[in-house]
Design an enzyme around this catalytic site. Structure first.
Site, PDB file in Angstrom:
ATOM      1  N   GLU A  65       4.505  12.740   8.087  1.00 42.69           N
ATOM      2  CA  GLU A  65       3.270  12.631   7.314  1.00 42.69           C
ATOM      3  C   GLU A  65       3.215  13.922   6.492  1.00 42.69           C
ATOM      4  O   GLU A  65       2.894  13.890   5.109  1.00 42.69           O
ATOM      5  CB  GLU A  65       2.343  12.667   8.257  1.00 42.69           C
ATOM      6  CG  GLU A  65       0.955  12.713   7.546  1.00 42.69           C
ATOM      7  CD  GLU A  65      -0.206  12.502   8.630  1.00 42.69           C
ATOM      8  OE1 GLU A  65      -1.355  12.560   8.101  1.00 42.69           O
ATOM      9  OE2 GLU A  65       0.008  12.584   9.901  1.00 42.69           O
ATOM     10  N   HIS A  66       3.595  15.104   7.001  1.00 41.78           N
ATOM     11  CA  HIS A  66       3.488  16.446   6.408  1.00 41.78           C
ATOM     12  C   HIS A  66       4.738  17.146   6.534  1.00 41.78           C
ATOM     13  O   HIS A  66       5.569  17.027   7.582  1.00 41.78           O
ATOM     14  CB  HIS A  66       2.385  17.227   6.652  1.00 41.78           C
ATOM     15  CG  HIS A  66       1.081  17.100   6.970  1.00 41.78           C
ATOM     16  ND1 HIS A  66       0.504  16.323   7.896  1.00 41.78           N
ATOM     17  CD2 HIS A  66       0.098  16.886   5.654  1.00 41.78           C
ATOM     18  CE1 HIS A  66      -0.672  15.832   7.543  1.00 41.78           C
ATOM     19  NE2 HIS A  66      -0.960  16.068   6.506  1.00 41.78           N
ATOM     20  N   ASP A  99      -4.507  19.976   3.417  1.00 43.64           N
ATOM     21  CA  ASP A  99      -5.606  19.332   3.986  1.00 43.64           C
ATOM     22  C   ASP A  99      -7.117  19.665   3.705  1.00 43.64           C
ATOM     23  O   ASP A  99      -7.953  18.682   3.462  1.00 43.64           O
ATOM     24  CB  ASP A  99      -5.654  19.835   5.501  1.00 43.64           C
ATOM     25  CG  ASP A  99      -4.905  19.091   6.544  1.00 43.64           C
ATOM     26  OD1 ASP A  99      -4.028  18.425   5.953  1.00 43.64           O
ATOM     27  OD2 ASP A  99      -4.464  19.497   7.720  1.00 43.64           O
ATOM     28  N   GLU A 153      18.936 -19.531  -0.692  1.00 48.07           N
ATOM     29  CA  GLU A 153      17.647 -19.653  -0.262  1.00 48.07           C
ATOM     30  C   GLU A 153      17.398 -21.163  -0.043  1.00 48.07           C
ATOM     31  O   GLU A 153      16.197 -21.394   0.688  1.00 48.07           O
ATOM     32  CB  GLU A 153      16.735 -18.880  -0.852  1.00 48.07           C
ATOM     33  CG  GLU A 153      16.592 -17.155  -0.741  1.00 48.07           C
ATOM     34  CD  GLU A 153      15.690 -16.767  -1.377  1.00 48.07           C
ATOM     35  OE1 GLU A 153      14.722 -17.189  -2.148  1.00 48.07           O
ATOM     36  OE2 GLU A 153      15.490 -15.627  -1.253  1.00 48.07           O
ATOM     37  N   HIS A 158      14.122 -24.035  -7.955  1.00 49.60           N
ATOM     38  CA  HIS A 158      14.118 -22.696  -8.528  1.00 49.60           C
ATOM     39  C   HIS A 158      15.343 -22.613  -9.187  1.00 49.60           C
ATOM     40  O   HIS A 158      15.371 -21.965 -10.378  1.00 49.60           O
ATOM     41  CB  HIS A 158      14.101 -21.667  -7.248  1.00 49.60           C
ATOM     42  CG  HIS A 158      12.598 -21.383  -6.949  1.00 49.60           C
ATOM     43  ND1 HIS A 158      11.525 -22.166  -7.095  1.00 49.60           N
ATOM     44  CD2 HIS A 158      12.076 -20.297  -6.649  1.00 49.60           C
ATOM     45  CE1 HIS A 158      10.313 -21.553  -6.799  1.00 49.60           C
ATOM     46  NE2 HIS A 158      10.574 -20.310  -6.408  1.00 49.60           N
TER      47      HIS A 158
END
Length: 168
Positions: A65-66, A99, A153, A158
């Site tokens: 996160e930090h 912060d 697919e 398509h």
């Protein structure tokens, strides 16, 4: 927070020892020492690496996160950092500054999710649409690839739709 995680990645045993000594010196003076002790005991870790580049690799796997980069030339390693919510560059850029007053957003991806999420930003409050505009030549260039992927697919319609755009 007892569930907070602090990780130090360093390429020097001496540095790791100095940080541990500093923690041991400061901890008894902390008002919330029981919480800090629980966090460090259960979720704190020192990781010894062989180089700054390896530290970046490990950090990217953790996807913090930090991330504080406290090396003599922090700019040099920035191109190697790909996964972090907020990056604090250099020894004077403490996470606490971000912060409370220096950061663009304190709403950051946690628990390794910076591998695929960014910090909360202005784009999260805007409705956006993708715009796709192909020339006849551009559509023809893309059609074969699109048709092949569509067939893989099992989307025949398509595939045909793309193939109708082929310049034959």
């Amino acid at each position: 927070d007892e569930f907070a995680q602090s990780i130090l990645i360093a390429n020097s045993n001496e540095y790791l020892d100095q940080v541990e000594a500093s923690i041991n010196s400061l901890l008894p003076k902390m008002d919330r020492r029981e919480i800090i002790q629980a966090s460090l005991k259960n979720r704190g870790i020192f990781i010894r690496v062989g180089s700054v580049e390896q530290a970046a690799e490990v950090s990217n796997l953790i996807a913090p996160e930090h991330l504080e980069i406290s090396i003599s030339n922090p700019q040099s390693i920035l191109p190697n950092i790909t996964n972090a919510g907020a990056i604090f560059i250099g020894r004077y850029s403490a996470e606490a500054l971000g912060d409370y007053c220096a950061g663009p957003s304190h709403v950051l991806p946690t628990s390794g999710t910076s591998r695929f999420f960014s910090a909360l930003g202005v784009y999260d409050f805007q409705k956006r649409s993708s715009l796709i505009s192909c020339s006849p030549e551009g559509a023809s260039n893309l059609a074969e690839t699109a048709a092949e992927l569509a067939r893989n697919e099992l989307l025949q319609a398509h595939a045909l739709s793309a193939e109708y755009r082929l310049n034959k």
